[in-house]
Design a protein around this motif. Sequence first.
Motif, PDB file in Angstrom:
ATOM      1  N   GLU A  81       0.843  -1.197   0.000  1.00 53.14           N
ATOM      2  CA  GLU A  81       0.000   0.000   0.000  1.00 53.14           C
ATOM      3  C   GLU A  81       0.877   1.245   0.000  1.00 53.14           C
ATOM      4  N   PRO A  82       0.476   2.257  -0.736  1.00 50.30           N
ATOM      5  CA  PRO A  82       1.287   3.484  -0.753  1.00 50.30           C
ATOM      6  C   PRO A  82       1.145   4.272   0.551  1.00 50.30           C
ATOM      7  N   VAL A  83       2.251   4.822   0.982  1.00 46.98           N
ATOM      8  CA  VAL A  83       2.267   5.691   2.164  1.00 46.98           C
ATOM      9  C   VAL A  83       2.891   7.020   1.753  1.00 46.98           C
ATOM     10  N   THR A  84       2.522   8.055   2.461  1.00 47.71           N
ATOM     11  CA  THR A  84       3.056   9.379   2.167  1.00 47.71           C
ATOM     12  C   THR A  84       3.969   9.807   3.300  1.00 47.71           C
ATOM     13  N   LEU A  85       5.198  10.110   2.951  1.00 48.14           N
ATOM     14  CA  LEU A  85       6.147  10.650   3.920  1.00 48.14           C
ATOM     15  C   LEU A  85       6.149  12.160   3.762  1.00 48.14           C
ATOM     16  N   ARG A  86       5.892  12.849   4.840  1.00 47.25           N
ATOM     17  CA  ARG A  86       5.864  14.311   4.794  1.00 47.25           C
ATOM     18  C   ARG A  86       7.113  14.850   5.483  1.00 47.25           C
ATOM     19  N   PHE A  87       7.853  15.646   4.732  1.00 45.87           N
ATOM     20  CA  PHE A  87       9.069  16.254   5.241  1.00 45.87           C
ATOM     21  C   PHE A  87       8.801  17.728   5.506  1.00 45.87           C
ATOM     22  N   TYR A  88       9.839  18.436   5.875  1.00 44.65           N
ATOM     23  CA  TYR A  88       9.722  19.878   6.089  1.00 44.65           C
ATOM     24  C   TYR A  88       9.542  20.600   4.759  1.00 44.65           C
ATOM     25  N   PHE A  89       9.103  21.826   4.823  1.00 43.45           N
ATOM     26  CA  PHE A  89       8.900  22.698   3.668  1.00 43.45           C
ATOM     27  C   PHE A  89       7.883  22.117   2.680  1.00 43.45           C
ATOM     28  N   ASP A  90       6.860  21.464   3.192  1.00 41.97           N
ATOM     29  CA  ASP A  90       5.772  20.884   2.400  1.00 41.97           C
ATOM     30  C   ASP A  90       6.261  19.899   1.336  1.00 41.97           C
ATOM     31  N   LEU A  91       7.346  19.239   1.590  1.00 43.06           N
ATOM     32  CA  LEU A  91       7.857  18.219   0.694  1.00 43.06           C
ATOM     33  C   LEU A  91       7.248  16.883   1.092  1.00 43.06           C
ATOM     34  N   ALA A  92       6.677  16.171   0.131  1.00 40.65           N
ATOM     35  CA  ALA A  92       6.044  14.886   0.412  1.00 40.65           C
ATOM     36  C   ALA A  92       6.514  13.858  -0.612  1.00 40.65           C
ATOM     37  N   LEU A  93       6.643  12.635  -0.150  1.00 37.82           N
ATOM     38  CA  LEU A  93       7.060  11.534  -1.004  1.00 37.82           C
ATOM     39  C   LEU A  93       6.072  10.396  -0.812  1.00 37.82           C
ATOM     40  N   GLN A  94       5.539   9.871  -1.906  1.00 38.96           N
ATOM     41  CA  GLN A  94       4.604   8.760  -1.814  1.00 38.96           C
ATOM     42  C   GLN A  94       5.264   7.534  -2.431  1.00 38.96           C
ATOM     43  N   ALA A  95       5.300   6.445  -1.668  1.00 37.77           N
ATOM     44  CA  ALA A  95       5.946   5.214  -2.114  1.00 37.77           C
ATOM     45  C   ALA A  95       5.286   4.037  -1.390  1.00 37.77           C
ATOM     46  N   PRO A  96       5.461   2.830  -1.922  1.00 35.50           N
ATOM     47  CA  PRO A  96       4.942   1.651  -1.208  1.00 35.50           C
ATOM     48  C   PRO A  96       5.624   1.497   0.153  1.00 35.50           C
ATOM     49  N   LEU A  97       4.894   0.984   1.098  1.00 38.61           N
ATOM     50  CA  LEU A  97       5.398   0.843   2.463  1.00 38.61           C
ATOM     51  C   LEU A  97       6.668   0.007   2.512  1.00 38.61           C
ATOM     52  N   VAL A  98       6.735  -1.064   1.744  1.00 37.68           N
ATOM     53  CA  VAL A  98       7.904  -1.928   1.786  1.00 37.68           C
ATOM     54  C   VAL A  98       9.140  -1.192   1.277  1.00 37.68           C
ATOM     55  N   VAL A  99       8.982  -0.287   0.310  1.00 39.61           N
ATOM     56  CA  VAL A  99      10.119   0.488  -0.187  1.00 39.61           C
ATOM     57  C   VAL A  99      10.607   1.455   0.891  1.00 39.61           C
ATOM     58  N   VAL A 100       9.680   2.071   1.590  1.00 37.16           N
ATOM     59  CA  VAL A 100      10.045   2.992   2.670  1.00 37.16           C
ATOM     60  C   VAL A 100      10.765   2.239   3.787  1.00 37.16           C
ATOM     61  N   LEU A 101      10.258   1.071   4.155  1.00 37.75           N
ATOM     62  CA  LEU A 101      10.907   0.288   5.209  1.00 37.75           C
ATOM     63  C   LEU A 101      12.299  -0.168   4.788  1.00 37.75           C
ATOM     64  N   PHE A 102      12.435  -0.612   3.545  1.00 39.93           N
ATOM     65  CA  PHE A 102      13.743  -1.034   3.060  1.00 39.93           C
ATOM     66  C   PHE A 102      14.714   0.141   3.023  1.00 39.93           C
ATOM     67  N   GLY A 103      14.229   1.306   2.618  1.00 38.39           N
ATOM     68  CA  GLY A 103      15.076   2.494   2.605  1.00 38.39           C
ATOM     69  C   GLY A 103      15.563   2.862   3.994  1.00 38.39           C
ATOM     70  N   CYS A 104      14.662   2.807   4.973  1.00 42.09           N
ATOM     71  CA  CYS A 104      15.059   3.105   6.353  1.00 42.09           C
ATOM     72  C   CYS A 104      16.070   2.081   6.865  1.00 42.09           C
ATOM     73  N   PHE A 105      15.867   0.827   6.523  1.00 42.41           N
ATOM     74  CA  PHE A 105      16.816  -0.215   6.913  1.00 42.41           C
ATOM     75  C   PHE A 105      18.183   0.041   6.290  1.00 42.41           C
ATOM     76  N   ALA A 106      18.196   0.390   4.990  1.00 40.35           N
ATOM     77  CA  ALA A 106      19.458   0.646   4.298  1.00 40.35           C
ATOM     78  C   ALA A 106      20.184   1.849   4.893  1.00 40.35           C
ATOM     79  N   VAL A 107      19.448   2.892   5.241  1.00 37.58           N
ATOM     80  CA  VAL A 107      20.070   4.068   5.866  1.00 37.58           C
ATOM     81  C   VAL A 107      20.646   3.697   7.233  1.00 37.58           C
ATOM     82  N   GLY A 108      19.944   2.860   7.980  1.00 34.27           N
ATOM     83  CA  GLY A 108      20.457   2.400   9.274  1.00 34.27           C
ATOM     84  C   GLY A 108      21.735   1.592   9.132  1.00 34.27           C
ATOM     85  N   VAL A 109      21.775   0.725   8.121  1.00 35.90           N
ATOM     86  CA  VAL A 109      22.985  -0.060   7.872  1.00 35.90           C
ATOM     87  C   VAL A 109      24.142   0.865   7.504  1.00 35.90           C
TER      88      VAL A 109
END
Length: 91
Positions: free
Chosen positions: A25-53
């Motif tokens: 399912e798509p989720v929306t990540l809202r950042f500062y300055f009204d910047l938003a990114l919409q991506a599938p939840l699994v992509v967001v989770l994988f991205g967070c995992f990769a940044v943590g690594v």
Amino acid sequence: MRIVTWALRLIVFLLLVAFAAKNVEPVTLRFYFDLALQAPLVVVLFGCFAVGVLFGILALVGTLLRQRRQIALLKKQTSSADVPQPPVAGL
């Protein structure tokens, strides 16, 4: 033992694939300055995992370099201690 290791890896891989298939399912990540990114939840989770690594690896680099430098220094000291010193004139 190798078969057990590969079986565990296969089980973990299949669980991760099933997790990814259930979370598309798509989720929306809202950042500062009204910047938003919409991506599938699994992509967001994988991205967070990769940044943590990446942060984990970067945190270890300083320690790794310091240990390598210390090992090189200790090897140099032990190799110079093994070489007999020439006799000093006048003693």
